[in-house]
Scaffold this motif. Structure first.
Motif, PDB file in Angstrom:
ATOM      1  N   TYR A 121       0.832  -1.206   0.000  1.00 33.79           N
ATOM      2  CA  TYR A 121       0.000   0.000   0.000  1.00 33.79           C
ATOM      3  C   TYR A 121       0.867   1.258   0.000  1.00 33.79           C
ATOM      4  CZ  TYR A 121      -3.684  -3.285   1.172  1.00 33.79           C
ATOM      5  OH  TYR A 121      -4.564  -4.337   1.144  1.00 33.79           O
ATOM      6  N   PHE A 122       0.655   2.084  -1.025  1.00 30.06           N
ATOM      7  CA  PHE A 122       1.418   3.325  -1.129  1.00 30.06           C
ATOM      8  C   PHE A 122       1.232   4.196   0.113  1.00 30.06           C
ATOM      9  CE2 PHE A 122       2.256   3.161  -5.797  1.00 30.06           C
ATOM     10  CZ  PHE A 122       3.553   3.653  -5.768  1.00 30.06           C
ATOM     11  N   PHE A 123       0.002   4.267   0.622  1.00 34.67           N
ATOM     12  CA  PHE A 123      -0.243   5.199   1.732  1.00 34.67           C
ATOM     13  C   PHE A 123       0.445   4.748   3.022  1.00 34.67           C
ATOM     14  CE2 PHE A 123      -3.901   2.347   1.546  1.00 34.67           C
ATOM     15  CZ  PHE A 123      -4.052   1.925   2.861  1.00 34.67           C
ATOM     16  N   MET A 124       0.640   3.449   3.206  1.00 36.59           N
ATOM     17  CA  MET A 124       1.371   2.996   4.384  1.00 36.59           C
ATOM     18  C   MET A 124       2.865   3.265   4.225  1.00 36.59           C
ATOM     19  SD  MET A 124      -0.809   2.181   6.546  1.00 36.59           S
ATOM     20  CE  MET A 124       0.511   1.918   7.723  1.00 36.59           C
ATOM     21  N   ARG A 125       3.359   3.086   3.027  1.00 40.76           N
ATOM     22  CA  ARG A 125       4.760   3.438   2.756  1.00 40.76           C
ATOM     23  C   ARG A 125       4.975   4.934   2.995  1.00 40.76           C
ATOM     24  NH1 ARG A 125       7.295   4.481  -2.907  1.00 40.76           N
ATOM     25  NH2 ARG A 125       9.467   3.823  -2.733  1.00 40.76           N
ATOM     26  N   LYS A 126       4.049   5.773   2.515  1.00 39.87           N
ATOM     27  CA  LYS A 126       4.175   7.217   2.700  1.00 39.87           C
ATOM     28  C   LYS A 126       4.105   7.592   4.181  1.00 39.87           C
ATOM     29  CE  LYS A 126       2.374   8.842  -1.740  1.00 39.87           C
ATOM     30  NZ  LYS A 126       1.276   9.596  -2.385  1.00 39.87           N
ATOM     31  N   PHE A 127       3.287   6.865   4.934  1.00 39.41           N
ATOM     32  CA  PHE A 127       3.215   7.127   6.368  1.00 39.41           C
ATOM     33  C   PHE A 127       4.590   6.985   7.008  1.00 39.41           C
ATOM     34  CE2 PHE A 127       3.126   5.326  10.623  1.00 39.41           C
ATOM     35  CZ  PHE A 127       2.429   6.300  11.323  1.00 39.41           C
ATOM     36  N   TRP A 128       5.291   5.897   6.674  1.00 46.41           N
ATOM     37  CA  TRP A 128       6.596   5.677   7.293  1.00 46.41           C
ATOM     38  C   TRP A 128       7.657   6.637   6.755  1.00 46.41           C
ATOM     39  CZ3 TRP A 128       6.937   3.928  11.774  1.00 46.41           C
ATOM     40  CH2 TRP A 128       6.075   2.938  12.246  1.00 46.41           C
ATOM     41  N   PHE A 129       7.505   7.121   5.526  1.00 50.27           N
ATOM     42  CA  PHE A 129       8.387   8.176   5.049  1.00 50.27           C
ATOM     43  C   PHE A 129       8.276   9.410   5.937  1.00 50.27           C
ATOM     44  CE2 PHE A 129       8.523   6.577   0.434  1.00 50.27           C
ATOM     45  CZ  PHE A 129       9.851   6.217   0.521  1.00 50.27           C
ATOM     46  N   SER A 130       7.046   9.846   6.191  1.00 51.21           N
ATOM     47  CA  SER A 130       6.845  11.126   6.873  1.00 51.21           C
ATOM     48  C   SER A 130       6.913  11.024   8.393  1.00 51.21           C
ATOM     49  CB  SER A 130       5.496  11.733   6.459  1.00 51.21           C
ATOM     50  OG  SER A 130       4.416  10.887   6.830  1.00 51.21           O
ATOM     51  N   TYR A 131       6.501   9.890   8.952  1.00 48.97           N
ATOM     52  CA  TYR A 131       6.363   9.788  10.410  1.00 48.97           C
ATOM     53  C   TYR A 131       7.710   9.896  11.120  1.00 48.97           C
ATOM     54  CZ  TYR A 131       4.484   8.202  14.895  1.00 48.97           C
ATOM     55  OH  TYR A 131       4.104   8.121  16.212  1.00 48.97           O
ATOM     56  N   LEU A 132       8.736   9.303  10.569  1.00 49.78           N
ATOM     57  CA  LEU A 132      10.046   9.321  11.214  1.00 49.78           C
ATOM     58  C   LEU A 132      10.953  10.436  10.705  1.00 49.78           C
ATOM     59  CD1 LEU A 132      10.933   5.503  11.361  1.00 49.78           C
ATOM     60  CD2 LEU A 132      10.093   6.949  13.211  1.00 49.78           C
ATOM     61  N   ALA A 133      10.558  11.114   9.620  1.00 48.93           N
ATOM     62  CA  ALA A 133      11.461  12.060   8.960  1.00 48.93           C
ATOM     63  C   ALA A 133      11.659  13.321   9.793  1.00 48.93           C
ATOM     64  CB  ALA A 133      10.914  12.436   7.591  1.00 48.93           C
ATOM     65  N   LYS A 134      12.914  13.730   9.937  1.00 47.99           N
ATOM     66  CA  LYS A 134      13.255  15.034  10.498  1.00 47.99           C
ATOM     67  C   LYS A 134      13.872  15.927   9.426  1.00 47.99           C
ATOM     68  CE  LYS A 134      11.787  14.139  14.575  1.00 47.99           C
ATOM     69  NZ  LYS A 134      12.667  13.715  15.675  1.00 47.99           N
ATOM     70  N   ALA A 135      14.236  15.336   8.297  1.00 48.89           N
ATOM     71  CA  ALA A 135      14.735  16.102   7.159  1.00 48.89           C
ATOM     72  C   ALA A 135      14.461  15.300   5.897  1.00 48.89           C
ATOM     73  CB  ALA A 135      16.232  16.385   7.291  1.00 48.89           C
ATOM     74  N   VAL A 136      14.298  16.032   4.783  1.00 44.95           N
ATOM     75  CA  VAL A 136      13.990  15.408   3.497  1.00 44.95           C
ATOM     76  C   VAL A 136      14.815  16.079   2.409  1.00 44.95           C
ATOM     77  CG1 VAL A 136      12.201  15.034   1.751  1.00 44.95           C
ATOM     78  CG2 VAL A 136      11.641  14.779   4.175  1.00 44.95           C
ATOM     79  N   VAL A 137      15.402  15.261   1.536  1.00 43.12           N
ATOM     80  CA  VAL A 137      16.119  15.762   0.362  1.00 43.12           C
ATOM     81  C   VAL A 137      15.368  15.290  -0.872  1.00 43.12           C
ATOM     82  CG1 VAL A 137      18.289  15.804  -0.908  1.00 43.12           C
ATOM     83  CG2 VAL A 137      18.318  15.635   1.599  1.00 43.12           C
TER      84      VAL A 137
END
Length: 282
Positions: free
Chosen positions: A167-183
């Protein structure tokens, strides 16, 4: 007493049921609970997420492709190979930035695993991100997604931190939930989707934490994104463009991110009590 010829299958071992529409809520929940368990076990507190195209090759690969095209003498293949060689600079920039950020993270004292490099787990820019972290001998994460093309987990991901999502939305959740910085490196529709969704969540305060965002590749993004007319037409506020930092330099991106994370995450921060595992809640 003789054993019955038939034994019922427990529901959680019934693969036909688990793959059915009725069990979709269980599959969705599994893509939350199983990654969470691994992150807790391995003490992954937060991440630096790197997005970008799966189609950008390493310089080594691009140079080999160009040599082969020139040997074959086919003009169209030569032109394609030259374009890919030009774009390979973003692979190498990602690899270097990931390496340097991982070394910086490992040098921090009195912390758990902080600011771990995380990619989408596939080839191209994703591979470069995991490769740089691996070359710095650091843990790194790959959040892979099952697709009919382009997406296979790359060999540089830390084995226990390689995930496969449906599921794309679960993958996206884990991208954003732990992120403190994004490139955000040059990429296609998927990269744009990830970038705009993240910015929307920040803009609408659905994400309340501070996230440092770098849009890397000034020449590329100036051609792809022209956001100023949105200000002119009043559909976004002028300050909305301050939510991310544009650069074309590994040095500048590194300095920006390390200063951002030091200011917003490290200065004045107290380490969690011994045995505390509450960092994944909230």
């Amino acid at each position: 007493m003789s054993e019955s010829r038939f034994r019922a299958v427990k529901a959680y071992k019934n693969e036909a049921f688990l793959g059915s529409p009725q069990a979709r809520p269980l599959r969705i929940l599994a893509e939350y609970v199983e990654p969470e368990a691994r992150f807790r076990e391995l003490r992954i507190r937060d991440t630096i997420v790197i997005f970008g195209s799966a189609r950008i090759p390493s310089q080594e690969t691009a140079e080999r492709e160009l040599a082969e095209a020139e040997t074959a003498g086919e003009d169209e293949k030569i032109a394609t190979a030259k374009r890919r060689l030009k774009m390979s600079r973003y692979y190498e920039a990602t690899r270097e930035l990931s390496f340097r950020l991982t070394e910086w993270s490992k040098s921090l004292e009195g912390t758990d695993r902080r600011f771990v490099i995380c990619s989408g787990g596939g080839p191209g820019i994703m591979e470069a991100a995991n490769r740089g972290a691996s070359e710095a001998k650091g843990e790194n994460i790959g959040l892979n997604i099952s697709l009919p093309f382009e997406q296979n987990d790359n060999p540089y991901i830390t084995r226990r931190l390689s995930f496969e999502f449906h599921y794309f939305f679960m993958r996206k959740f884990w991208f954003s939930y732990l992120a403190k910085a994004v490139v955000v490196m040059p990429g296609g529709f998927g990269t744009l989707d990830e970038f705009f969704e993240l910015i929307t969540l920040v803009q609408t305060f659905k994400i309340k934490k501070k996230i440092g965002v770098v849009l890397f590749g000034v020449d590329y993004w100036e051609k792809v994104l022209n956001l100023e007319p949105m200000i002119e037409h009043g559909t976004i506020s002028p300050g909305d463009l301050d939510m991310f930092h544009r650069t074309d330099s590994v040095d500048d991106a590194y300095d920006y991110l390390t200063k951002w994370l030091t200011k917003h995450e490290l200065e004045g921060a107290k380490p969690p009590p011994a045995g505390d595992d509450s960092f994944l809640t909230g």
